[in-house]
Structures are given as structure tokens and as C-alpha cells.
Design a protein around this motif. Structure first.
Motif, PDB file in Angstrom:
ATOM      1  N   GLY A  92       0.789  -1.226   0.000  1.00 29.38           N
ATOM      2  CA  GLY A  92       0.000   0.000   0.000  1.00 29.38           C
ATOM      3  C   GLY A  92       0.817   1.269   0.000  1.00 29.38           C
ATOM      4  O   GLY A  92       0.270   2.363  -0.152  1.00 29.38           O
ATOM      5  N   ASP A  93       2.130   1.159   0.181  1.00 29.81           N
ATOM      6  CA  ASP A  93       2.969   2.350   0.241  1.00 29.81           C
ATOM      7  C   ASP A  93       4.304   2.106  -0.470  1.00 29.81           C
ATOM      8  O   ASP A  93       5.309   2.712  -0.129  1.00 29.81           O
ATOM      9  N   ALA A  94       4.299   1.204  -1.461  1.00 29.15           N
ATOM     10  CA  ALA A  94       5.543   0.843  -2.141  1.00 29.15           C
ATOM     11  C   ALA A  94       6.044   1.958  -3.045  1.00 29.15           C
ATOM     12  O   ALA A  94       7.251   2.134  -3.217  1.00 29.15           O
ATOM     13  N   VAL A  95       5.134   2.723  -3.644  1.00 29.19           N
ATOM     14  CA  VAL A  95       5.490   3.785  -4.589  1.00 29.19           C
ATOM     15  C   VAL A  95       5.370   5.132  -3.891  1.00 29.19           C
ATOM     16  O   VAL A  95       4.357   5.413  -3.246  1.00 29.19           O
ATOM     17  N   LYS A  96       6.391   5.951  -4.045  1.00 28.92           N
ATOM     18  CA  LYS A  96       6.364   7.281  -3.421  1.00 28.92           C
ATOM     19  C   LYS A  96       6.787   8.341  -4.441  1.00 28.92           C
ATOM     20  O   LYS A  96       7.644   8.101  -5.287  1.00 28.92           O
ATOM     21  N   LYS A  97       6.164   9.508  -4.292  1.00 34.07           N
ATOM     22  CA  LYS A  97       6.531  10.691  -5.070  1.00 34.07           C
ATOM     23  C   LYS A  97       6.920  11.756  -4.054  1.00 34.07           C
ATOM     24  O   LYS A  97       6.096  12.177  -3.247  1.00 34.07           O
ATOM     25  N   HIS A  98       8.178  12.176  -4.081  1.00 36.62           N
ATOM     26  CA  HIS A  98       8.709  13.022  -3.022  1.00 36.62           C
ATOM     27  C   HIS A  98       8.706  14.496  -3.418  1.00 36.62           C
ATOM     28  O   HIS A  98       9.033  14.845  -4.560  1.00 36.62           O
ATOM     29  N   ASN A  99       8.362  15.351  -2.448  1.00 35.17           N
ATOM     30  CA  ASN A  99       8.544  16.781  -2.660  1.00 35.17           C
ATOM     31  C   ASN A  99       9.979  17.158  -2.299  1.00 35.17           C
ATOM     32  O   ASN A  99      10.811  16.298  -2.021  1.00 35.17           O
ATOM     33  N   VAL A 100      10.284  18.443  -2.286  1.00 29.22           N
ATOM     34  CA  VAL A 100      11.669  18.877  -2.088  1.00 29.22           C
ATOM     35  C   VAL A 100      12.199  18.491  -0.711  1.00 29.22           C
ATOM     36  O   VAL A 100      13.415  18.360  -0.511  1.00 29.22           O
ATOM     37  N   SER A 101      11.298  18.300   0.262  1.00 33.39           N
ATOM     38  CA  SER A 101      11.743  17.919   1.600  1.00 33.39           C
ATOM     39  C   SER A 101      11.761  16.409   1.797  1.00 33.39           C
ATOM     40  O   SER A 101      12.069  15.935   2.890  1.00 33.39           O
ATOM     41  N   GLY A 102      11.406  15.652   0.749  1.00 31.39           N
ATOM     42  CA  GLY A 102      11.458  14.200   0.829  1.00 31.39           C
ATOM     43  C   GLY A 102      10.170  13.537   1.253  1.00 31.39           C
ATOM     44  O   GLY A 102      10.098  12.305   1.320  1.00 31.39           O
TER      45      GLY A 102
END
Length: 679
Positions: free
Chosen positions: A246-256
Motif C-alpha cells: 500500500g505504500d511501495a510507490v512514493k513521489k517526493h517533494n523537495v523535503s522528501g
């Protein structure tokens, strides 16, 4: 002459139609793996083919267990891990070159920066290599010597990429603190992003009973390491983490921080190995088993296709997938580690429509995207993402009723909440005056009714009938619930003295509480309801309510009997029932509020729910104190032992059930053997 020309034109039209139609049929027949998407009820459904298997690349150059693939402009880069080299293929000419031969040890990650320079993560050398477009070594990035990085911290680069500023992002083996960031010159900049650890009940107990030193020695609490990373044209970093459902894919902002809309609740796989980003911001992830998932930029699943070749090797299926890349035409390239080759998937017109609709919406061209979503919905039936796209188009057009309808079908609660807020706001603006007038009229009607009743007694017959019903013993005992809200100590005292309450009234109260429990479990408003009544067993809900109640009553009576409690089994049974008074009286109000409030006001629902259950717990505590004649310390001990009894009872039942199941299977196998031999 003219008739001959007409006949010739007809023949040409028929010929063009045949040439245009036949390839479509052939391509559909050659689809080796079906395309799936999510239906409106969250189940997998087959849809139109989104991608078709096409060419096979680099099969004959002898790659050995390649681990990574990257596409930059007109070149394909593959980290040939076993071959200790980087394979570079020109997509136009098909020519192949090799970089790093004799220099690399175990290249597991490759990235090109747009200027032809090649970055290679080599876990064997524990370095990152930078090659020129001609294959010459420009520099090596070695383990940072910064004290902040740590003297004992591992530096085994497995994947690497760079941003527009030339900073390196490195996924390291055993790097639990996040993605390693290095500057252009190799200076350590810090860690980017981190996977959070979910605290279990056991770990909560560990926090209570163990010191920090003991926890450090006895327990291993470290977050999952990132497995792979990607970057899009805007400089956003994407990551893959294995073994996190359920949380394998992440899209990070500048702070991670992860900014995906579906964070924590995505449809994903625990064995994703690579991630790539398309030209419209769509996210592609591939699992080790060859399943390819495509998401939109917010994390909603669009398609799933591909799979594992189990018995035979077929195009479109994989033995062990290890990498994925996407070019400017949305062609998908998937690396097969075991077979040492790259398979290419070509998007169909259906996939193109989907991408076009997403792109138009993100550009703000809502009316145009809306027309495409309608066509997609016509083709795909009950596709979740199509309804979601329709809802977003209607919302931007200001048609909140239609938007809410489609968001509800798509199970998109966040956007439904926004649409419902607009609907509620407009309704209040239009009807607030009428509501105030209605309240005033109701107030006047009640006063007039009271006046005529006092003067002429028009309600006297009805009052008499109601009084006779209320005066009956069983109804009075059930309605005695309200006294536990105002005077709980006195009320439990009367129960203990048999002046109020009975086994029958308590049984009725239990069933009333069950009805409220079912309503709370299944029939909250859409925004606060995550259980589908169509897929839920009522037997399960009844057992979920009554089994804990029965275990509690039995366990508490037996524990109190051993610990000199004065309460009888009947007293425990009745007191437990009356402890549900706040739940029975106020939970229906909370359920009603779930149809009125939005997600922004969720704290009201959560706060009231907690208050109700805590209130019921306090009543139970008071009831045990009164019926058993305990001091506060004895009540706490009694509750703890009763809960322990419940745990032991469930554990014993589980063991007996497993043994019984195994015994029944053993007897069944013996009977089959005997019948076989007799026959």
C-alpha cells in the motif's frame, strides 16, 4: 467511364478498410497478457488492451543478469551486472557499444544526465562512476568522508540519478536513513526521504516496559531501505520500496515527503523492482514477477499488464523482471534479468486516449478532457479511474452534483468531500431562510398544541396509552438506560438490589446495542463508511459484537468469584448491558452526522466516537465497583484479569480448532485409504 471510376473508387475504399481493420484484429490476438484496471467496487476488471508486446532488444549480445535500464533521448542504457559493463544501444541505427569494460565490478544502476554523461552505481566497487559520452572515466564518487555520514555507515551504491543541479541521489544497500545525496564534487549533502516504521501493538508494549538501551540491544527497529528511484522532467524524485503493501510507490517533494494522493492505500505489489515516469507524469512500476502497473500523477491505478512466463517463454511475459523505462512516445521497455534482453510494449489507441485525457485535465482543459473521459467510460464500462476523471471534469465545470455522483462511484472520498461541501454550502444559502421559518412554525404549533391540551385535554387519551406502555415493567427497565447517564452510581446500586433491571431487559438492551453497532459498522455516510454491506456477512458482525460480550461476562464473573467479588453472574450480565447506555443513546447521532459533515470536519466524528466509548468504559468501571463491592484498585485488577481470560479463551479455541481440523483431515484420509483398499 464514370461508372468504371466509381467502381474503382469503391474497390480502393474496400481495400483501405481491409488494410486498416485487419492489423487491429491481429494485434489483439497477439496480446499475450491481458490489461486490467480497477472497477468501481475496487476489484480487478479486464479492459481494452492498453499495451501490446512488440520488439525484443539486446537478446543476442550475451547480457548476464542485467539489473537496470535507462533511456535518454535516442539511447538505451543497460547495466549488464554479470557482464561488468554498461550496454549502450542507439535506437535509430541499432548499433551497440559497451562502456566500463575492465573498470566496473558489479554495475547495478545506470543513469544518463541528458548531455550524454553516464552515471553508474557499482555495488561491488562501492563507488559511483561518471563516464563521458565517449566512455572515458571522468571521476569516481567514493564513500563520503563527512562525520555526519558516519564512520561505520555502509556505502554500497545500487541505483543512482542526478537532478538538474548536478546533485547525485544514491540508493545504497543497507542505507536505512534514506536516499544518499551528494553534491557535484562528491560532498555529502544529507539524506533525502525516509521510510517510516509502523508501530505495532507489541512495539507499544515494548516502549512501555523497556528502556531505550534495552530496546536498542533486544529489538531491531529500522525502516525499510529504498530499492530504486526515478526522476521526472520537473525534477520530482520517485522511489520504490519493497515489502511495504500500500505504500511501495512514493513521489517526493523537495523535503522528501511522499505527496501521492493514494499514499498508504495504493494498489501495488510488495516485490516492485523499478520505477519510471512518462511524459504526462504517469508512473510506471514493474514487479519481479513481470507485472507492470501504470498510475496517474496522483497515484491512482490506470492499467496493469504483463506477468510471469511460467511454462513457456512468450513475448510480453517475463522470467524475472529487473528494470523498466519509458521513452517520449510512451513505449515501455522492460528488462528481463534471467533472459538477458529487453522487451518493448507499444501503447494502443485506448492507452493514448487515457493519457490524453489525463494531460488535458492537468493543463486545465476540462471540457476537452471531459469528452475523452466519456468515450473512455463507454469503452471501459465501470472503470474507477474513468469515473474519477469524469468527476474531476464536472467539478471544475461547477457541476457539483454530477461530480459527487462520479466521485462516489469511483470511491474517491477526498474529492467527493470537496464536491459535497460545495453542494451543502449552496443548499444552505438557498434554504436557510426556509429552515428558520419552519423552526418558528414548529415552535408555534407546539405551543398551540400545549395550550389546547391544557384547556381541552385533546392529548389526554394518547398520554394515557403511552403511560400504560411506559409503566410496564419490561419497558420501564429498558428505558431506565437514561438514568445511567445522569446517576450511574445510584442506578447500579438499584440493579444490585434487584430493584431495577432484569435479565430480559438486559437481553433486549444487548440486541438494541447490536442494531446500533450494525448501523455504525455498515451504514455510516459514504465519507465515513469503509465497509460494503453487499460484501459483509451479518453473521460476522453479530459474532464480532456478541463473542466479546459473552467472553467478558463469563470471564469477569469467574475472576470476581475467585477474588471475593459480591456480584452474581446475573449482575455482571445486566451491568454490562446498561454500560452501553451512551453508545445506544448517542451513537445514532454520530451516525446521522456522518451524512452531514465533510472530511474537513472529521475530527468532530472522531472526537464524539471516542467520548462515547470512553463514557461507556467509565460506566462499566463504576458498575463493576458497585456490584462487586470493590475498591478502585481491585476494579483495575479485575478488569485486567478478565481481559487476560478473554485472550486465553480465544487462544485455546484457536488451538482446539486447528487440532480438530487436522484430526478431521487425518480421519478423512484414513477412511479414503480404507475405502480404496476395500474397493
Amino acid at each position: 467511364m464514370r461508372s468504371a471510376i466509381r467502381k474503382g473508387l469503391k474497390l480502393l475504399i474496400i481495400l483501405f478498410l481491409a488494410l486498416g481493420i485487419m492489423p487491429i484484429n491481429a494485434a489483439a490476438q497477439n496480446a499475450t497478457a491481458y490489461t486490467y484496471t480497477l472497477s468501481v467496487d475496487g476489484r480487478w476488471m479486464r479492459t481494452q488492451d492498453a499495451y501490446l508486446a512488440g520488439g525484443i532488444l539486446l537478446k543476442d549480445i550475451g547480457m548476464q543478469k542485467p539489473e537496470d535500464i535507462f533511456i535518454d533521448k535516442n539511447r538505451i542504457y543497460v547495466a549488464d551486472t554479470g557482464g561488468r559493463r554498461i550496454v549502450v544501444m542507439d535506437r535509430t541505427t541499432g548499433s551497440v557499444e559497451f562502456v566500463g569494460e575492465g573498470l566496473l565490478s558489479s554495475p547495478t544502476g545506470v543513469f544518463a544526465d541528458g548531455e550524454g554523461r553516464i552515471f553508474v552505481a557499482d555495488s561491488g566497487l562501492e563507488k559511483v562512476a561518471l563516464f563521458s559520452p565517449d566512455g572515458d572515466v571522468l571521476r569516481w564518487y567514493e564513500r563520503p568522508d563527512s562525520p555526519i555520514f558516519g564512520k561505520t555507515t555502509n556505502f554500497k551504491p545500487r541505483k543512482v540519478l542526478t537532478d538538474k543541479g548536478g546533485n547525485l541521489y544514491i540508493v545504497g544497500e543497507g542505507s536505512f536513513d534514506g536516499i544518499i545525496q551528494l553534491g557535484k564534487k562528491g560532498e555529502f549533502l544529507g539524506y533525502f526521504g525516509v521510510n517510516r516504521t509502523n508501530v505495532s501493538l507489541l512495539e507499544v508494549l515494548q516502549d512501555i516496559f523497556f528502556t531505550e538501551e534495552q530496546k536498542a540491544k533486544l529489538f531491531n527497529r529500522i525502516p525499510k531501505t529504498f530499492h530504486n528511484i526515478a526522476i521526472d522532467n520537473k525534477g520530482m524524485i520517485y522511489s520504490i520500496t519493497q515489502s511495504i503493501k500500500g505504500d511501495a510507490v512514493k513521489k517526493h517533494n523537495v523535503s522528501g515527503e511522499n505527496i501521492l494522493f493514494e499514499s498508504g492505500n495504493m494498489m501495488d505489489e510488495e516485490n516492485f523492482v523499478d520505477i519510471a515516469v512518462g511524459r504526462y507524469g504517469q508512473i510506471y512500476a514493474v514487479s519481479e514477477t513481470g507485472l507492470i502497473y501504470e498510475y496517474d500523477s496522483a497515484g491512482s491505478l490506470i492499467f496493469s499488464f504483463g506477468g510471469r512466463a511460467i511454462s513457456t517463454e512468450r513475448n510480453g511475459l517475463f522470467t524475472v523482471a529487473s528494470g523498466i523505462a519509458v521513452d517520449e512516445n510512451d513505449f515501455v521497455y522492460v528488462l528481463d534479468r534471467e533472459r538477458g534482453m529487453v522487451q518493448v510494449f507499444y501503447p494502443t489507441a485506448f492507452a493514448g486516449m487515457m493519457h490524453r485525457a489525463v494531460d488535458l485535465f492537468e493543463k486545465g482543459e476540462y471540457s476537452e478532457s471531459h469528452r475523452i473521459w466519456q468515450e473512455i467510460l463507454r469503452l471501459s464500462g465501470i472503470s474507477q479511474i474513468a469515473h474519477d476523471g469524469m468527476g474531476k471534469g464536472y467539478f471544475q465545470a461547477g457541476n457539483y452534483e454530477a461530480a459527487a455522483k462520479h466521485f462516489k462511484i469511483a470511491q474517491n472520498r477526498a474529492d467527493y468531500s470537496e464536491a459535497y461541501w460545495e453542494i451543502r454550502n449552496l443548499w444552505l444559502q438557498e434554504n436557510l431562510g426556509y429552515i428558520l421559518i419552519a423552526l418558528v412554525l414548529i415552535r408555534l404549533a407546539l405551543r398551540l398544541l400545549g395550550y389546547y391540551d391544557r384547556r381541552y385535554g385533546i392529548l389526554t387519551p394518547a398520554k394515557g396509552s403511552i403511560k400504560r406502555v411506559l409503566d410496564s415493567k419490561i419497558v420501564a427497565d429498558v428505558l431506565y438506560l437514561k438514568n445511567f447517564i445522569r446517576h450511574p452510581i445510584d442506578s447500579f446500586y438499584y440493579v444490585r438490589k434487584d430493584q431495577k433491571g432484569s435479565v430480559l431487559s438486559a437481553t433486549i438492551i444487548y440486541f438494541i446495542a447490536l442494531l446500533v453497532f450494525i448501523a455504525d459498522y455498515l451504514f455510516r455516510g459514504f465519507l465515513f463508511n469503509f465497509h460494503d454491506a453487499r460484501d459483509t456477512s451479518y453473521t460476522y458482525i453479530v459474532l464480532l459484537f456478541f463473542v466479546p460480550c459473552a467472553l467478558w461476562v463469563a470471564g469477569n464473573y469467574m475472576v470476581s468469584s475467585i477474588n471475593e467479588g459480591e456480584g452474581r453472574l446475573k449482575d455482571v450480565y445486566i451491568a454490562t448491558a446498561y454500560s452501553f447506555a451512551p453508545f445506544i443513546m448517542f451513537m445514532p447521532v454520530v451516525i446521522a452526522l456522518t451524512y452531514v459533515l465533510t472530511l474537513n470536519e472529521r475530527f468532530i466524528i472522531d472526537f464524539l466516537t471516542v467520548i462515547i466509548w470512553v463514557w461507556s468504559g467509565i460506566l462499566l468501571f463504576i458498575g463493576l465497583k458497585e456490584i462487586h463491592g470493590y475498591e478502585i484498585r481491585d476494579v483495575v485488577k479485575n478488569i485486567f484479569l478478565s481481559v487476560f481470560f478473554m485472550f486465553i479463551a480465544v487462544l485455546a479455541f484457536s488451538i482446539i480448532y486447528m487440532l480438530w481440523d487436522q484430526g478431521a483431515e487425518f480421519v478423512n484420509s484414513i477412511l479414503k485409504e480404507v475405502s480404496y483398499r476395500v474397493a
